[in-house]
Design a protein around this motif. Structure first.
Motif, PDB file in Angstrom:
ATOM      1  N   PRO A  67       0.823  -1.222   0.000  1.00  0.00           N
ATOM      2  CA  PRO A  67       0.000   0.000   0.000  1.00  0.00           C
ATOM      3  C   PRO A  67       0.854   1.269   0.000  1.00  0.00           C
ATOM      4  N   LYS A  68       2.015   1.212   0.655  1.00  0.00           N
ATOM      5  CA  LYS A  68       2.904   2.377   0.663  1.00  0.00           C
ATOM      6  C   LYS A  68       3.401   2.685  -0.748  1.00  0.00           C
ATOM      7  N   ALA A  69       3.720   1.650  -1.497  1.00  0.00           N
ATOM      8  CA  ALA A  69       4.171   1.852  -2.878  1.00  0.00           C
ATOM      9  C   ALA A  69       3.072   2.509  -3.704  1.00  0.00           C
ATOM     10  N   LEU A  70       1.818   2.091  -3.486  1.00  0.00           N
ATOM     11  CA  LEU A  70       0.690   2.700  -4.196  1.00  0.00           C
ATOM     12  C   LEU A  70       0.565   4.175  -3.816  1.00  0.00           C
ATOM     13  N   HIS A  71       0.752   4.470  -2.548  1.00  0.00           N
ATOM     14  CA  HIS A  71       0.750   5.863  -2.059  1.00  0.00           C
ATOM     15  C   HIS A  71       1.832   6.664  -2.770  1.00  0.00           C
ATOM     16  N   ASN A  72       3.022   6.107  -2.871  1.00  0.00           N
ATOM     17  CA  ASN A  72       4.132   6.800  -3.536  1.00  0.00           C
ATOM     18  C   ASN A  72       3.822   7.069  -5.003  1.00  0.00           C
ATOM     19  N   VAL A  73       3.254   6.087  -5.669  1.00  0.00           N
ATOM     20  CA  VAL A  73       2.909   6.231  -7.084  1.00  0.00           C
ATOM     21  C   VAL A  73       1.918   7.379  -7.274  1.00  0.00           C
ATOM     22  N   TYR A  75       1.317  10.005  -5.282  1.00  0.00           N
ATOM     23  CA  TYR A  75       1.908  11.308  -4.967  1.00  0.00           C
ATOM     24  C   TYR A  75       2.845  11.772  -6.080  1.00  0.00           C
ATOM     25  N   VAL A  76       3.593  10.872  -6.664  1.00  0.00           N
ATOM     26  CA  VAL A  76       4.475  11.258  -7.765  1.00  0.00           C
ATOM     27  C   VAL A  76       3.643  11.638  -8.986  1.00  0.00           C
ATOM     28  N   PHE A  77       2.541  10.948  -9.209  1.00  0.00           N
ATOM     29  CA  PHE A  77       1.625  11.336 -10.287  1.00  0.00           C
ATOM     30  C   PHE A  77       1.133  12.772 -10.078  1.00  0.00           C
ATOM     31  N   LEU A  78       0.801  13.126  -8.839  1.00  0.00           N
ATOM     32  CA  LEU A  78       0.299  14.465  -8.532  1.00  0.00           C
ATOM     33  C   LEU A  78       1.372  15.541  -8.675  1.00  0.00           C
ATOM     34  N   SER A  79       2.624  15.144  -8.725  1.00  0.00           N
ATOM     35  CA  SER A  79       3.698  16.129  -8.895  1.00  0.00           C
ATOM     36  C   SER A  79       3.642  16.783 -10.269  1.00  0.00           C
ATOM     37  N   GLU A  80       3.030  16.099 -11.233  1.00  0.00           N
ATOM     38  CA  GLU A  80       2.915  16.579 -12.611  1.00  0.00           C
ATOM     39  C   GLU A  80       4.278  16.817 -13.254  1.00  0.00           C
ATOM     40  N   SER A  81       5.303  16.169 -12.716  1.00  0.00           N
ATOM     41  CA  SER A  81       6.635  16.263 -13.299  1.00  0.00           C
ATOM     42  C   SER A  81       6.638  15.591 -14.676  1.00  0.00           C
ATOM     43  N   GLU A  82       7.375  16.163 -15.607  1.00  0.00           N
ATOM     44  CA  GLU A  82       7.462  15.600 -16.950  1.00  0.00           C
ATOM     45  C   GLU A  82       8.004  14.181 -16.920  1.00  0.00           C
ATOM     46  N   GLU A  83       8.828  13.886 -15.927  1.00  0.00           N
ATOM     47  CA  GLU A  83       9.446  12.563 -15.833  1.00  0.00           C
ATOM     48  C   GLU A  83       8.668  11.612 -14.935  1.00  0.00           C
ATOM     49  N   SER A  84       7.549  12.071 -14.360  1.00  0.00           N
ATOM     50  CA  SER A  84       6.851  11.251 -13.368  1.00  0.00           C
ATOM     51  C   SER A  84       6.339   9.932 -13.956  1.00  0.00           C
ATOM     52  N   GLY A  85       5.832   9.955 -15.181  1.00  0.00           N
ATOM     53  CA  GLY A  85       5.289   8.737 -15.767  1.00  0.00           C
ATOM     54  C   GLY A  85       6.323   7.637 -15.902  1.00  0.00           C
ATOM     55  N   ILE A  86       7.472   7.979 -16.446  1.00  0.00           N
ATOM     56  CA  ILE A  86       8.507   6.965 -16.641  1.00  0.00           C
ATOM     57  C   ILE A  86       9.147   6.571 -15.305  1.00  0.00           C
ATOM     58  N   MET A  87       9.216   7.523 -14.353  1.00  0.00           N
ATOM     59  CA  MET A  87       9.704   7.193 -13.011  1.00  0.00           C
ATOM     60  C   MET A  87       8.816   6.152 -12.356  1.00  0.00           C
ATOM     61  N   ILE A  88       7.512   6.348 -12.488  1.00  0.00           N
ATOM     62  CA  ILE A  88       6.554   5.417 -11.889  1.00  0.00           C
ATOM     63  C   ILE A  88       6.656   4.043 -12.541  1.00  0.00           C
ATOM     64  N   LEU A  89       6.780   4.006 -13.869  1.00  0.00           N
ATOM     65  CA  LEU A  89       6.920   2.717 -14.561  1.00  0.00           C
ATOM     66  C   LEU A  89       8.133   1.950 -14.051  1.00  0.00           C
ATOM     67  N   LYS A  90       9.280   2.615 -13.957  1.00  0.00           N
ATOM     68  CA  LYS A  90      10.511   1.949 -13.514  1.00  0.00           C
ATOM     69  C   LYS A  90      10.413   1.506 -12.056  1.00  0.00           C
ATOM     70  N   TYR A  91       9.772   2.333 -11.245  1.00  0.00           N
ATOM     71  CA  TYR A  91       9.588   2.005  -9.819  1.00  0.00           C
ATOM     72  C   TYR A  91       8.703   0.769  -9.667  1.00  0.00           C
ATOM     73  N   ILE A  92       7.616   0.701 -10.421  1.00  0.00           N
ATOM     74  CA  ILE A  92       6.713  -0.448 -10.343  1.00  0.00           C
ATOM     75  C   ILE A  92       7.398  -1.706 -10.864  1.00  0.00           C
ATOM     76  N   GLN A  93       8.139  -1.586 -11.956  1.00  0.00           N
ATOM     77  CA  GLN A  93       8.866  -2.744 -12.491  1.00  0.00           C
ATOM     78  C   GLN A  93       9.828  -3.313 -11.447  1.00  0.00           C
ATOM     79  N   LEU A  94      10.518  -2.419 -10.757  1.00  0.00           N
ATOM     80  CA  LEU A  94      11.426  -2.867  -9.695  1.00  0.00           C
ATOM     81  C   LEU A  94      10.640  -3.463  -8.537  1.00  0.00           C
ATOM     82  N   GLY A  95       9.490  -2.861  -8.235  1.00  0.00           N
ATOM     83  CA  GLY A  95       8.667  -3.349  -7.136  1.00  0.00           C
ATOM     84  C   GLY A  95       8.165  -4.759  -7.350  1.00  0.00           C
ATOM     85  N   PHE A  96       7.847  -5.106  -8.590  1.00  0.00           N
ATOM     86  CA  PHE A  96       7.393  -6.465  -8.868  1.00  0.00           C
ATOM     87  C   PHE A  96       8.517  -7.483  -8.676  1.00  0.00           C
TER      88      PHE A  96
END
Length: 205
Positions: A67-73, A75-96
């Protein structure tokens, strides 16, 4: 180089994560339509939001990572950073791969960068909770305006729904033309592009 383009919603982003996994593709960018860039080197793939696919990714993050990882995802989405989408993808891939212990691996850039951005969004959320001040409108309605760096409107609204449960109010994010509107029962996020400034009550003036 592959670039995914989606509608800018959280469900749209999760659909991109789903498609990248099942298509076995490695996009270099995941951008909302408003962030779409002209780049002849990028092969653009438009991803339609699919709630069923988004739900599968949402539940997979929560149960197979944490659940913490989902929370992180989120919050990073809400940052609206240009790199947030690819950051989230890489983070989830590592998380799996790492499972629920992913957030202990701070030496891993994919984790560290996420944590830094989560902290920035969290700080602005809590800063605004102490900063927001409402003014009474003529229509016995309370209004507050904000211009946050990050898209935290939906994070601060629940606090005021509890604190001002017996009032009608709106928190207006001027930067994004959005409002959190509360009617003494529930709050909703709505598009809000005021053509003229709000009229305050006589005591406020």
């Amino acid at each position: 180089m592959l670039s995914y383009i989606y509608d800018g919603s959280f469900e749209g982003l999760l659909t991109c994560i789903y498609e990248a996994y099942y298509r076995k593709e490695s996009p270099v960018k995941i951008l909302g339509k408003e962030e779409e860039q002209e780049n002849l080197l990028l092969q653009k793939v438009y991803i339609d939001t699919n709630e069923e696919k988004a739900d599968k990714v949402y539940n997979a993050i929560r149960t197979k990572i944490s659940p913490k990882a989902l929370h992180n995802v989120f919050y990073v989405f809400l940052s609206e950073s240009e790199e947030s989408g690819i950051m989230i993808l890489k983070y989830i891939q590592l998380g799996f791969k790492l499972g629920k212990d992913i957030d202990e691996h701070l030496a891993e850039d994919r984790v560290l960068h996420m944590h830094k951005l989560v902290k920035k969004v969290w700080r602005e959320e809590h800063f605004l909770l102490g900063l927001i001040r409402f003014k009474k409108l003529h229509e016995n309605f309370y209004y507050a305006s904000i211009e946050p760096e990050y898209h935290v409107l939906g994070l601060v609204a629940p606090h005021f729904a509890k604190r001002m449960a017996d009032q009608n109010w709106v928190i207006h994010d001027i930067k994004r033309n959005m409002g959190a509107v509360y009617n003494q029962q529930e709050w909703t996020l709505q598009d809000m592009n005021l053509k003229e400034p709000p009229r305050f009550g006589q005591e406020e003036e």
